[in-house]
Design a protein around this motif. Sequence first.
Motif, PDB file in Angstrom:
ATOM      1  N   LEU A  24      -5.611  12.116   7.626  1.00 58.83           N
ATOM      2  CA  LEU A  24      -5.524  13.572   7.501  1.00 58.83           C
ATOM      3  C   LEU A  24      -6.897  14.224   7.618  1.00 58.83           C
ATOM      4  O   LEU A  24      -7.014  15.320   8.178  1.00 58.83           O
ATOM      5  N   ARG A  25      -7.927  13.588   7.103  1.00 58.58           N
ATOM      6  CA  ARG A  25      -9.288  14.148   7.198  1.00 58.58           C
ATOM      7  C   ARG A  25      -9.745  14.255   8.650  1.00 58.58           C
ATOM      8  O   ARG A  25     -10.548  15.125   8.978  1.00 58.58           O
ATOM      9  N   ARG A  26      -9.250  13.371   9.502  1.00 57.95           N
ATOM     10  CA  ARG A  26      -9.609  13.447  10.920  1.00 57.95           C
ATOM     11  C   ARG A  26      -8.869  14.585  11.632  1.00 57.95           C
ATOM     12  O   ARG A  26      -9.246  14.977  12.716  1.00 57.95           O
ATOM     13  N   GLY A  53      10.926  -0.025   8.553  1.00 58.42           N
ATOM     14  CA  GLY A  53       9.700  -0.728   8.904  1.00 58.42           C
ATOM     15  C   GLY A  53       8.650  -0.658   7.812  1.00 58.42           C
ATOM     16  O   GLY A  53       8.927  -0.327   6.662  1.00 58.42           O
ATOM     17  N   ALA A  54       7.423  -0.962   8.222  1.00 59.90           N
ATOM     18  CA  ALA A  54       6.295  -0.998   7.292  1.00 59.90           C
ATOM     19  C   ALA A  54       5.980   0.401   6.778  1.00 59.90           C
ATOM     20  O   ALA A  54       6.111   1.381   7.511  1.00 59.90           O
ATOM     21  N   PRO A  55       5.545   0.507   5.531  1.00 57.22           N
ATOM     22  CA  PRO A  55       5.286   1.833   4.960  1.00 57.22           C
ATOM     23  C   PRO A  55       4.176   2.636   5.650  1.00 57.22           C
ATOM     24  O   PRO A  55       4.314   3.838   5.852  1.00 57.22           O
ATOM     25  N   LEU A  56       3.058   1.995   6.025  1.00 53.08           N
ATOM     26  CA  LEU A  56       1.929   2.761   6.548  1.00 53.08           C
ATOM     27  C   LEU A  56       2.259   3.521   7.835  1.00 53.08           C
ATOM     28  O   LEU A  56       1.991   4.730   7.903  1.00 53.08           O
ATOM     29  N   PRO A  57       2.859   2.901   8.843  1.00 53.04           N
ATOM     30  CA  PRO A  57       3.201   3.694  10.034  1.00 53.04           C
ATOM     31  C   PRO A  57       4.184   4.821   9.717  1.00 53.04           C
ATOM     32  O   PRO A  57       4.094   5.921  10.267  1.00 53.04           O
ATOM     33  N   TRP A  58       5.109   4.541   8.829  1.00 50.84           N
ATOM     34  CA  TRP A  58       6.080   5.563   8.432  1.00 50.84           C
ATOM     35  C   TRP A  58       5.354   6.716   7.744  1.00 50.84           C
ATOM     36  O   TRP A  58       5.618   7.889   8.024  1.00 50.84           O
ATOM     37  N   LEU A  59       4.405   6.389   6.873  1.00 53.73           N
ATOM     38  CA  LEU A  59       3.620   7.423   6.193  1.00 53.73           C
ATOM     39  C   LEU A  59       2.758   8.200   7.176  1.00 53.73           C
ATOM     40  O   LEU A  59       2.584   9.413   7.047  1.00 53.73           O
ATOM     41  N   TYR A  60       2.212   7.520   8.191  1.00 57.42           N
ATOM     42  CA  TYR A  60       1.442   8.224   9.223  1.00 57.42           C
ATOM     43  C   TYR A  60       2.328   9.212   9.978  1.00 57.42           C
ATOM     44  O   TYR A  60       1.875  10.291  10.348  1.00 57.42           O
ATOM     45  N   GLY A  61       3.567   8.842  10.210  1.00 55.71           N
ATOM     46  CA  GLY A  61       4.495   9.767  10.867  1.00 55.71           C
ATOM     47  C   GLY A  61       4.703  11.021  10.027  1.00 55.71           C
ATOM     48  O   GLY A  61       4.704  12.147  10.555  1.00 55.71           O
ATOM     49  N   ILE A  62       4.866  10.836   8.733  1.00 53.92           N
ATOM     50  CA  ILE A  62       5.005  11.983   7.834  1.00 53.92           C
ATOM     51  C   ILE A  62       3.704  12.785   7.824  1.00 53.92           C
ATOM     52  O   ILE A  62       3.725  14.020   7.906  1.00 53.92           O
ATOM     53  N   ALA A  63       2.566  12.089   7.761  1.00 56.35           N
ATOM     54  CA  ALA A  63       1.258  12.759   7.719  1.00 56.35           C
ATOM     55  C   ALA A  63       1.025  13.575   8.988  1.00 56.35           C
ATOM     56  O   ALA A  63       0.468  14.675   8.928  1.00 56.35           O
ATOM     57  N   ARG A  64       1.459  13.065  10.114  1.00 54.80           N
ATOM     58  CA  ARG A  64       1.298  13.805  11.366  1.00 54.80           C
ATOM     59  C   ARG A  64       2.046  15.121  11.311  1.00 54.80           C
ATOM     60  O   ARG A  64       1.522  16.177  11.686  1.00 54.80           O
TER      61      ARG A  64
END
Length: 180
Positions: A24-26, A53-64
């Motif tokens: 998010l900072r980027r 799937g794995a939590p991190l990619p899923w969280l990145y999708g939400i973060a996007r």
Amino acid sequence: MDEDEWDNFEVAYRAAYRPVLQFLRRRLPPGDAEDAAAEVFTVAWRRWGDRRGAPLPWLYGIARKVAANHRRASGRAEELGKRLETSATESTQASAEDDALDRLGAARALARLSATDREVLLLVSWDGLDVGDAAKVMGRSRAAFAVQLHRARVRLERMLAHVDRAPVREQPMATEGRRR
């Protein structure tokens, strides 16, 4: 969420918070990233059972999506600032008294609406949400919210048509318990 799911969420939170924050900072101004990260994990907590799937990619999708919403909101705020600046320039050309009375009349009309009508109108006009997002905020279907928004706009237009331009001391707002 049962205890095992809560434990899984907590483990994912501890492992993914910093990477999500950096993501998010980027993409956002420095002051917005922490708030956006909190929003990401709030959404994740609500939708934890729907993840795949794995939590991190899923969280990145939400973060996007959260970052995109923050950028849109910032764009709306900048646009509002420009409109206010233009309005201020134009209003100095108009009579300051007429401008003030128009704003007081609008405030009076808005104050006389129900709390729900005010909320519906402000979500769309002040907060800049589209009908679909505002409907989610209010917990309604898009169609039901659209009808409610239309009716609130009609009621506001009627109120505006009947607002007297008298000074505030001569025309108290409905919240004071009397109407003229």
